[in-house]
Design a protein around this motif. Sequence first.
Motif, mmCIF file in Angstrom:
data_model
loop_
_atom_site.group_PDB
_atom_site.id
_atom_site.type_symbol
_atom_site.label_atom_id
_atom_site.label_comp_id
_atom_site.label_asym_id
_atom_site.label_seq_id
_atom_site.Cartn_x
_atom_site.Cartn_y
_atom_site.Cartn_z
ATOM 1 N N ARG A 108 -13.859 43.198 16.703
ATOM 2 C CA ARG A 108 -12.908 44.462 17.875
ATOM 3 C C ARG A 108 -11.549 43.449 17.368
ATOM 4 O O ARG A 108 -11.613 42.326 16.463
ATOM 5 C CB ARG A 108 -13.383 43.616 19.127
ATOM 6 C CG ARG A 108 -12.254 44.558 20.020
ATOM 7 C CD ARG A 108 -12.358 44.320 21.254
ATOM 8 N NE ARG A 108 -11.164 45.049 22.354
ATOM 9 C CZ ARG A 108 -11.388 45.615 22.348
ATOM 10 N NH1 ARG A 108 -11.392 47.103 22.062
ATOM 11 N NH2 ARG A 108 -10.297 45.695 23.440
ATOM 12 N N TYR A 140 -4.929 47.400 21.795
ATOM 13 C CA TYR A 140 -5.616 47.805 22.537
ATOM 14 C C TYR A 140 -4.650 48.547 23.329
ATOM 15 O O TYR A 140 -4.156 47.708 24.384
ATOM 16 C CB TYR A 140 -6.652 47.864 22.804
ATOM 17 C CG TYR A 140 -7.879 47.915 21.988
ATOM 18 C CD1 TYR A 140 -8.695 49.008 21.336
ATOM 19 C CD2 TYR A 140 -7.826 46.265 21.190
ATOM 20 C CE1 TYR A 140 -9.320 48.397 20.135
ATOM 21 C CE2 TYR A 140 -9.037 46.346 19.826
ATOM 22 C CZ TYR A 140 -9.490 47.034 19.428
ATOM 23 O OH TYR A 140 -10.454 47.226 18.615
ATOM 24 N N ASN A 198 -17.443 51.270 22.825
ATOM 25 C CA ASN A 198 -17.249 50.045 23.483
ATOM 26 C C ASN A 198 -17.788 50.232 25.329
ATOM 27 O O ASN A 198 -18.087 49.359 26.025
ATOM 28 C CB ASN A 198 -16.466 49.277 23.803
ATOM 29 C CG ASN A 198 -14.925 49.951 24.881
ATOM 30 O OD1 ASN A 198 -15.339 51.356 25.266
ATOM 31 N ND2 ASN A 198 -13.475 49.286 24.953
#
Length: 52
Positions: A20, A26, A35
């Motif tokens: 990640r 994000y 996810n």
Amino acid sequence: MQQALEVARRWLPAFLEGRRADEELYADEVTTWHNIGPPQPGLPYGSRSAWW
């Protein structure tokens, strides 16, 4: 456009390494297909499956 390129330059290497990226890349309170759910053995990058 420049901002999108900068995000891509930071996000893509992490994705290709199977990890990640930095949390700041994000959007808040957004869930993506990769996810959700438990890791699925045998899938690339420890992918997780939501619909298949």
